[in-house]
Every structure is written in C-alpha cells, then in structure tokens.
Design a protein around this motif. Structure first.
Motif, mmCIF file in Angstrom:
data_model
loop_
_atom_site.group_PDB
_atom_site.id
_atom_site.type_symbol
_atom_site.label_atom_id
_atom_site.label_comp_id
_atom_site.label_asym_id
_atom_site.label_seq_id
_atom_site.Cartn_x
_atom_site.Cartn_y
_atom_site.Cartn_z
ATOM 1 N N HIS A 389 63.535 42.163 -44.860
ATOM 2 C CA HIS A 389 62.678 42.276 -43.666
ATOM 3 C C HIS A 389 61.318 41.639 -43.913
ATOM 4 C CE1 HIS A 389 61.606 45.688 -46.243
ATOM 5 N NE2 HIS A 389 60.413 45.681 -45.656
ATOM 6 N N LEU A 390 61.129 41.065 -45.101
ATOM 7 C CA LEU A 390 59.837 40.512 -45.504
ATOM 8 C C LEU A 390 59.865 38.984 -45.491
ATOM 9 C CD1 LEU A 390 59.178 42.963 -48.482
ATOM 10 C CD2 LEU A 390 58.237 43.101 -46.171
ATOM 11 N N THR A 391 58.793 38.380 -45.987
ATOM 12 C CA THR A 391 58.689 36.923 -46.058
ATOM 13 C C THR A 391 59.852 36.345 -46.856
ATOM 14 O OG1 THR A 391 56.292 37.114 -45.980
ATOM 15 C CG2 THR A 391 57.195 35.023 -46.749
ATOM 16 N N GLY A 392 60.382 35.221 -46.407
ATOM 17 C CA GLY A 392 61.506 34.577 -47.083
ATOM 18 C C GLY A 392 62.858 35.081 -46.630
ATOM 19 N N ALA A 393 62.871 35.958 -45.621
ATOM 20 C CA ALA A 393 64.146 36.485 -45.134
ATOM 21 C C ALA A 393 64.999 35.372 -44.535
ATOM 22 C CB ALA A 393 63.881 37.563 -44.081
#
Length: 457
Positions: A389-393
C-alpha cells in the motif's frame, strides 16, 4: 467541428497495431484509451479510444476562425486604403509623366533649332527639365507599387473566399445538433464496448487527483449500475467508528463540497471496502463478519448476512490494517467478496455473491496471504492484488475465477501520495477509484481483449 468530426471520431475508435508487446499504445493528447485487443495468434491489436467530452466542441475552432477572418478583413481594409492613396498619387505622377514627355519633345525641338530661340527661353526650359528629372525613378517605383498592391488585393480576395467557405461549412451545423451527434456517437461507442466487456488488465495510468479531503483513510465511489445521467458520488471518511455517508449529485459538486444529502446508517462500518451498486450501499458491519445492504432510496436495511468463516476486526486485514478484513467489490460480472479464513491459512478467498440476497454462490481459495496484500480489485472475474500500500506498489498477482488459476504480474502504477487505503474498480467508468492518503484519485485502466472470429466459435 464539421461533418468530418464524426468520421474522424469513428476512424479513431479502432486503431490497428501490429505488435502490442513491442509497441506502446498511446492516444494523442485529448483522447482516452478504453481498451486493447488482438486475435488468438497475436496478429492484430486494436485500441479503442474516445475523445474528451469537449473535443468535438466547435467553440475553440470557431473562435480561431472568426479571429482569422477579422484579421483578414482588417488587412483587406488597410490594403484598400493604401490602394486609394497609391492610385491618387499614381494619377498625379502619370500627369507629371505626360508633362515630362511634352517637355522632352519641346526641349528636343529647342536643341535642334536653338539658334532661332532666345537664350533666355532656352535656359528657362532647361531649369524646368532639371526639376522634373528626379521624378522619373519615383514614377517607376509607383508603377511597381501599384502592381504589388493589385497582387495583394487578389490574394486577400482569394483567402477571404476560402475562409468564408470554411465558416459557411461550420455554420451549416447548429451547435446543439453537433452536441447531439456527439452524444449519439458516445452511445454507439459504449454499445461497441459492451461487446468487448471483459479483458485482461495490461496497464494502469494516472492518477488524476479529484479532491483532497478527509482523514488518511476512507472510501468514495459512484454506482456502476447507474445510468449515464446519474453521476452521484458517495463519500465515507475514515475506516471505523462512523455511520455518516455524504452524497453529491455530480462529480463537480463533490469537488466543490456541495453535499446534496447526508445518510445516517443504522450500523457503523469497518474498513474501506464498501461499494454502491444499483442504488444500495454494501458494507461490513462494525466488529462482525456481517455484510449489510442499505437502500439510499428508502433509508432502510434491505438485507444482512454473515460471511461464514471470514476473519474480521483486523484478523486478516490488508497490510495497512484499518479493519480491512472484508472487501466488497463489483465488476462486469457482478458482486464479489474478498476476505481470508483460518481454513485457508489466512490466504485470500474470493466469493461471488448475490446482490439481492447476499448469498454466497461460489468460492475460490487462493494462495496469496491477505496480510501481505496492499489492496485488491476485481476486473472481469479476475482478482488483481497489489504487493504493497506504500510507495513502489504494483499489481503483483492475479487470480482468474474463470480458469481457477493464478499468475504473477508486474503492472506498476503511481502511488502519488504514498499510502493507499482503498482501491476499487468501476466497470461503468473503466477506472480505479482510490483513497490515497487523504486524496481522492482516479486511475485509468487499459484492458487486453482477445477477439474471437466465427471460426473460433
């Protein structure tokens, strides 16, 4: 936009490409990709695209044409003034030319017989000739200028005729008539898209930020079963301890925060996996595995049903938590539930649910841990799961209910605000609705269709 707008619109609906795997399909600015397709052998790919709502509006083009016509008319008037002045001066110089020719004749006669003419008269004529001599090149220049101005007038006349013809052609269609034709084309496009209902997710583009509001977590949605004229938006801030649902008549009202109605639900909700479907809200009842169907029209609960064996209240939530154990979803094929059970070792279970009775009709057990999933959504009977659910998903895993098989994928998307707590597909809009760290955003999707021929059937 003239009569050729319709032709252009239709021609661009299906753009044929040779190799999808080695070429990126990208529409021109102002056009939106609906889907892509190829035959079973991978020989022919088409991309269905449509213009933005105002692409066929003739306002901008008409305004440019009017401005151009005004400039040409102003230029024509300026040239006409210059022409009058030049003609007046030209007539004066022509008169001077005749005088010069007469003087030349007289002067020649005087030179031939100057012995018979008094020296004083000869000198007087000589001085007049000297005064007129510089006017000779001026006369030649005026002749050249007169020809140039005549040429300019002819070019301006031709250009005015061309522009007038274009304006007449544009004016042949009333704006309302053009708008109705665009609506009819849009309807035909959607009918065409209905024949390409389902496909495989190939690309996610965006996001487009619609609004910034609320807490870090929440849900917002439109009804995929509503008519095209019904564009109501529903807004549910936070993931728990609330019963307030806000309704907006249009997306514009949603952006302007112009609330049309407020609903006080009979039960609080858990998580952010809610959907609105055919005028009703479906959500997970607080601290339970019960699914609630609530009618916005009547303000009453139409059905409730417990989801057998499902974990709840952060037992098997997504990786971000938030009591997101049970996720209600819809797609082209109907309504779905995504959850996890002890019987499936905490891995995701997919259930197809009757939207009227809330009865589970069939289930599929996957091997993907619910707690390791960032978010998930259904498209055409296939569940797509993000790895974070964070950056890079990215969309990392998919499970097809049609074939009961899975595959690992690699479909990146831009997590612009670094924390996604809701991601849901809307089949009517062909878009993903997301709640991204207090921002309500939309992602566009590109689907891959296998076109079956008569031989395949």
């Amino acid at each position: 936009c003239t009569h050729f707008c319709e032709i252009l619109y239709i021609e661009l609906l299906l753009v044929v490409h040779g190799l999808y795997l080695t070429a990126t399909i990208g529409p021109k600015e102002g056009w939106q990709v609906y889907s892509s397709a190829q035959d079973a052998d991978g020989r022919c790919i088409c991309t269905v695209v449509a213009p933005e709502q105002n692409l066929c509006s003739r306002d901008a083009k008409g305004r440019q044409l009017r401005q151009l016509l005004e400039k040409v008319q102003n230029m024509s008037q300026s040239i006409e003034v210059l022409n009058l002045r030049t003609q007046r001066d030209f007539q004066y110089v022509m008169k001077m030319e005749n005088q010069m020719k007469g003087l030349r004749t007289k002067f020649k006669q005087i030179e031939d017989d100057r012995k018979t003419i008094m020296a004083r008269n000869f000198q007087e004529l000589k001085e007049k000739m000297d005064e007129l001599q510089p006017l000779i090149p001026v006369l030649e220049q005026y002749k050249t200028d007169a020809q140039l101005i005549s040429s300019f007038k002819e070019e301006i006349r031709n250009l005015s005729m061309v522009l007038a013809a274009i304006q007449e052609e544009m004016g042949a269609y009333d704006y309302d008539e053009l708008y109705q034709r665009v609506l009819r084309l849009d309807s035909r496009l959607r009918n065409c898209m209905g024949k390409l209902t389902c496909g495989k997710l190939m690309k996610i583009t965006g996001p487009v930020t619609i609004k910034t509001s609320g807490t870090r977590f929440g849900a917002w949605m439109t009804d995929p079963q509503a008519s095209q004229r019904n564009n109501r938006v529903w807004y549910m801030d936070s993931y728990t301890n609330s019963k307030i649902v806000r309704e907006y008549k249009t997306m514009e009202d949603f952006v302007a925060n112009a609330v049309s109605r407020t609903y006080n639900l009979p039960f609080k909700w858990e998580g952010t996996g809610h959907v609105v479907y055919n005028g009703s809200l479906y959500y997970n009842k607080y601290q339970s595995n019960i699914i609630v169907k609530y009618s916005f029209e009547t303000g009453r609960v139409l059905a409730q049903r417990a989801l057998e064996y499902s974990g709840f209240h952060n037992t098997y939530s997504y990786s971000w938590g938030g009591f997101s154990d049970i996720d209600v979803m819809t797609d082209e094929l109907g309504m779905w539930l995504v959850y996890a059970t002890n019987q499936n070792a905490g891995n995701i279970v997919i259930a197809q649910m009757d939207p009227d009775t809330l009865e589970v009709q069939k289930t599929w057990n996957t091997e993907y841990s619910k707690r390791n999933a960032g978010e998930s959504f259904m498209i055409c009977g296939t569940l797509y799961i993000t790895n974070s659910h964070l950056t890079g998903a990215k969309v990392y895993y998919s499970y097809s209910t049609k074939t009961s098989s899975y595959e690992y994928t690699d479909i990146p998307f831009h997590n612009q605000y670094f924390h996604i707590s809701m991601l849901d597909y809307n089949a009517r809009e062909r878009a993903l609705y997301a709640w991204n760290n207090g921002h309500q955003v939309l992602f566009n999707v590109t689907l891959f269709h296998v076109i079956k021929t008569e031989d395949d059937s």
